[in-house]
Design a protein around this motif. Structure first.
Motif, short mmCIF file in Angstrom:
data_model
loop_
_atom_site.label_atom_id
_atom_site.label_comp_id
_atom_site.label_asym_id
_atom_site.label_seq_id
_atom_site.Cartn_x
_atom_site.Cartn_y
_atom_site.Cartn_z
N SER A 148 -6.92 4.94 -2.84
CA SER A 148 -5.61 4.27 -2.81
C SER A 148 -4.92 4.43 -1.46
O SER A 148 -4.29 3.49 -0.97
N GLU A 149 -5.04 5.61 -0.85
CA GLU A 149 -4.41 5.80 0.46
C GLU A 149 -5.03 4.89 1.50
O GLU A 149 -4.34 4.30 2.34
N GLN A 150 -6.38 4.73 1.44
CA GLN A 150 -7.06 3.83 2.39
C GLN A 150 -6.67 2.38 2.14
O GLN A 150 -6.51 1.60 3.08
N LEU A 151 -6.53 2.01 0.85
CA LEU A 151 -6.12 0.65 0.53
C LEU A 151 -4.71 0.39 1.04
O LEU A 151 -4.40 -0.68 1.58
N ASN A 152 -3.84 1.37 0.90
CA ASN A 152 -2.48 1.29 1.43
C ASN A 152 -2.51 1.05 2.93
O ASN A 152 -1.85 0.14 3.46
N SER B 42 -1.38 -2.35 5.23
CA SER B 42 -0.44 -2.27 6.35
C SER B 42 -1.06 -2.80 7.63
O SER B 42 -0.40 -3.49 8.42
N THR B 43 -2.36 -2.50 7.85
CA THR B 43 -3.03 -2.93 9.07
C THR B 43 -3.30 -4.43 9.08
O THR B 43 -3.02 -5.13 10.06
N VAL B 44 -3.86 -4.94 7.98
CA VAL B 44 -4.26 -6.35 7.93
C VAL B 44 -3.06 -7.29 7.90
O VAL B 44 -3.04 -8.32 8.58
N TYR B 45 -2.04 -6.92 7.11
CA TYR B 45 -0.92 -7.85 6.91
C TYR B 45 0.32 -7.48 7.72
O TYR B 45 1.34 -8.17 7.63
N SER B 46 0.25 -6.39 8.48
CA SER B 46 1.35 -5.96 9.35
C SER B 46 2.65 -5.80 8.57
O SER B 46 3.72 -6.30 8.96
N VAL B 47 2.57 -5.13 7.42
CA VAL B 47 3.76 -4.90 6.59
C VAL B 47 3.81 -3.43 6.21
O VAL B 47 2.80 -2.72 6.26
N SER B 48 4.99 -2.99 5.83
CA SER B 48 5.15 -1.67 5.24
C SER B 48 5.04 -1.82 3.73
O SER B 48 5.78 -2.60 3.13
N ILE B 49 4.11 -1.11 3.13
CA ILE B 49 3.87 -1.29 1.71
C ILE B 49 5.10 -0.94 0.88
O ILE B 49 5.34 -1.54 -0.18
N GLU B 50 5.91 0.01 1.36
CA GLU B 50 7.12 0.40 0.62
C GLU B 50 8.17 -0.70 0.62
O GLU B 50 9.01 -0.76 -0.28
N ASP B 51 8.12 -1.59 1.62
CA ASP B 51 9.13 -2.65 1.75
C ASP B 51 8.63 -4.01 1.30
O ASP B 51 9.29 -5.03 1.54
N ILE C 224 2.61 -7.75 -2.70
CA ILE C 224 1.72 -6.58 -2.73
C ILE C 224 0.55 -6.83 -3.68
O ILE C 224 -0.59 -6.45 -3.40
N THR C 225 0.79 -7.52 -4.79
CA THR C 225 -0.29 -7.84 -5.73
C THR C 225 -1.27 -8.83 -5.11
O THR C 225 -2.49 -8.70 -5.26
N LEU D 101 0.02 0.49 -6.24
CA LEU D 101 1.26 -0.17 -6.70
C LEU D 101 2.41 0.82 -6.76
O LEU D 101 3.55 0.49 -6.39
N ARG D 102 2.10 2.06 -7.18
CA ARG D 102 3.16 3.06 -7.27
C ARG D 102 3.74 3.38 -5.89
O ARG D 102 4.93 3.61 -5.74
N MET D 103 2.86 3.36 -4.86
CA MET D 103 3.34 3.61 -3.50
C MET D 103 4.33 2.54 -3.05
O MET D 103 5.19 2.78 -2.20
N SER D 104 4.19 1.34 -3.62
CA SER D 104 5.11 0.25 -3.25
C SER D 104 6.31 0.19 -4.18
O SER D 104 7.11 -0.75 -4.11
N GLY D 105 6.45 1.18 -5.08
CA GLY D 105 7.59 1.22 -5.98
C GLY D 105 7.39 0.46 -7.28
O GLY D 105 8.35 0.26 -8.03
#
Length: 304
Positions: free
Chosen positions: A197-201, A205-214, A220-221, A267-271
């Protein structure tokens, strides 16, 4: 295009580098001599040389640092006739250090250098190895095997389809070493033991240039679906506000559970809090009720 074809035909999958590092750590081994001869022939040709001498090895060390970013230092002591050589290998990353020492020792065992391991001292961040000249390549290679073992899940896979893996290295190079394509059989074994999950997170972030939390729930889905489909883990994901359906490609129950847990954790990492409703070839996740809402439900007082 070739990479996409390989993935679409389910020959192999695209995996983030952290998983490959873990895989190498658990499958350290010495390449069979036949494979290593082919590798060295290609390697010397790549460097524009007819053969690979000990001086070439010394000059190559700095090139490796520049190309691959290896943070490994080497101190070399040798007799004038090159019959005895001591090399101290030092690095901050113990796993990376050991895998590199194996490869470098194989290079030194190769014709025409033919240095075999005579004495071996190891600590987490330092290897001190005494090499000595021997009569033939087979003897030198055998000494490396005796000291480093022969756990060769990956090497057997490469040997069974060498042309395929040679093409894969070209694809990896063209992709600037960002991701690695790996056979589905090895991926299956990897998934049985590792929550990624951490690697997927990090990959999102790397591929889509986004912060998963935001990132909102819909995006995110979609990101998770695109990456997991491209990697050959699932067929598709269907979702609405409160339910997610995951259509798996693998039949193995342990792998399905690992993928489910990974998606829930990501998903939990993104809230977004989801729980498992059904685990099967088609998995169903349902949105879990926030704790505060649950407390309010329990404490609700109806008017008289």
């Amino acid at each position: 295009m070739l990479r996409n074809k390989i993935i679409e035909n389910r020959i192999a999958v695209l995996m983030p580098v952290p998983l490959i590092r873990w895989l190498l750590k658990t499958n350290l081994g010495v390449p069979p001599l036949g494979i290593f001869r082919v590798i060295m022939a290609k390697y010397t040709k790549l460097l524009g040389m007819d053969s690979f001498s000990f001086n070439d090895y010394i000059n190559m060390i700095n090139k490796h640092v520049d190309i691959f970013g290896y943070k490994i230092s080497q101190n070399i002591e040798m007799s004038p006739d090159l019959k005895n050589v001591r090399i101290s290998f030092e690095a901050e990353d113990p796993d990376h250090l050991k895998s590199t020492v194996v490869i470098y020792s194989c290079m030194l065992a190769h014709h025409p250098i033919k240095l075999k391991i005579r004495k071996f001292m190891e600590s987490p961040n330092l290897f001190i190895i005494d090499y000595e000249q021997c009569n033939n390549e087979e003897e030198a290679h055998r000494s490396v095997m005796e000291h480093f073992g022969y756990n060769q899940l990956i090497l057997d896979e490469i040997q069974s389809n060498f042309q395929f893996w040679r093409n894969i290295t070209r694809i990896i190079k063209a992709d600037h070493y960002e991701d690695v394509i790996i056979s589905r059989d090895i991926l299956l074994q990897l998934l049985k033991y590792h929550d990624f999950s951490e690697q997927l997170n990090n990959l999102i972030s790397t591929v889509y240039s986004v912060s998963i939390e935001d990132t909102d729930y819909q995006h995110i889905t979609e990101f998770i679906e695109e990456i997991c489909k491209t990697s050959g883990l699932i067929h598709k994901i269907e979702y609405n506000d409160n339910e997610i359906k995951i259509y798996h490609k693998f039949n193995d129950e342990g792998v399905i559970n690992t993928i489910n847990d990974t998606l829930i954790n990501t998903l939990r990492m993104s809230g977004q809090n989801f729980m498992l409703k059904k685990s099967d070839k088609i998995t169903i996740l349902t949105r879990s009720q926030p704790l505060q809402n649950h407390v309010n439900e329990v404490l609700r007082i109806e008017p008289i």
